[in-house]
Design a protein around this motif. Structure first.
Motif, mmCIF file in Angstrom:
data_model
loop_
_atom_site.group_PDB
_atom_site.id
_atom_site.type_symbol
_atom_site.label_atom_id
_atom_site.label_comp_id
_atom_site.label_asym_id
_atom_site.label_seq_id
_atom_site.Cartn_x
_atom_site.Cartn_y
_atom_site.Cartn_z
ATOM 1 N N PRO A 1 -87.072 50.045 53.036
ATOM 2 C CA PRO A 1 -87.249 49.081 54.125
ATOM 3 C C PRO A 1 -87.038 47.648 53.646
ATOM 4 C CG PRO A 1 -89.383 49.824 53.361
ATOM 5 C CD PRO A 1 -88.351 50.584 52.573
ATOM 6 N N PRO B 1 -89.537 50.634 59.369
ATOM 7 C CA PRO B 1 -88.535 50.925 60.401
ATOM 8 C C PRO B 1 -88.885 52.193 61.173
ATOM 9 C CG PRO B 1 -87.509 50.485 58.284
ATOM 10 C CD PRO B 1 -88.978 50.629 58.034
ATOM 11 N N TYR C 1 -82.235 50.266 54.736
ATOM 12 C CA TYR C 1 -82.024 49.927 56.135
ATOM 13 C C TYR C 1 -81.257 48.614 56.200
ATOM 14 C CZ TYR C 1 -85.262 53.435 57.901
ATOM 15 O OH TYR C 1 -85.868 54.611 58.226
#
Length: 183
Positions: free
Chosen positions: A48, A55, A19
């Protein structure tokens, strides 16, 4: 950019990688709402960041709405947020569910010097897995993968898995609640 484009026929969506630190909590849910109705496979295996440890897929803001995904057959989410609305869906044809870790949680535990500083590894507790499974409508589930840390709800989680009449494949990655506990 993907949010601005039409996706009228997308059936399989797989997102892998990490992410971005600047990811808005609303962008990914807004994109998914546009493509969810026709999806058969959704796989989100993104690492993440420690700034956003879990997320959102759909985010918690939609928890009161019921979403039916009549064609969804497979759902894979790495490091899921148990409060995410993706687990409030009705997926009557879902046959595979994976609540997993990507990259694997044991890398962060076993060789922390090889794990980037930005990486977060918030695996689910057994009680969180159980809560997710109890919220989902998945009568045809045939295979499941769960990555979790043991807690007091582990026996209930395992009993719940036995209630799926079509379940053929179970893959469990269990981490002890305390390191000295026996496996």
């Amino acid at each position: 950019a993907m949010l601005e484009l039409p996706w009228p026929n997308i059936r399989d969506l797989s997102l892998r990688g990490q992410y971005p630190a600047s990811l808005s909590e609303r962008l990914f849910p807004e994109f998914l709402i546009r493509v969810l109705p026709q999806l058969q496979t959704l796989c989100v295996r993104a690492a993440p960041q420690n700034t956003l440890p879990r997320p959102p897929i759909l985010g918690p803001s939609m928890t009161s709405e019921s979403i039916t995904l009549p064609d969804l057959r497979s759902l894979t989410v790495a490091y899921p947020d148990p409060a995410d609305a993706i687990f409030n869906i009705s997926a009557p044809r879902l046959t595979h569910l994976s609540l997993c870790d990507q990259p694997r949680y044991y890398y962060a535990r076993g060789v922390p010097e090889h794990v980037p500083d930005w990486f977060a590894a918030p695996i689910l507790r057994a009680s969180e897995c159980l809560g997710i499974l109890q919220r989902m409508e998945t009568p045809l589930l045939e295979s499941i993968e769960l990555v979790y840390q043991a807690d007091t709800a582990e026996d209930d989680l395992l009993r719940h898995l036995a209630t799926y009449p079509r379940l053929e494949i179970v893959e469990l990655h269990r981490y002890r609640e305390h390191d000295p506990d026996p496996v």
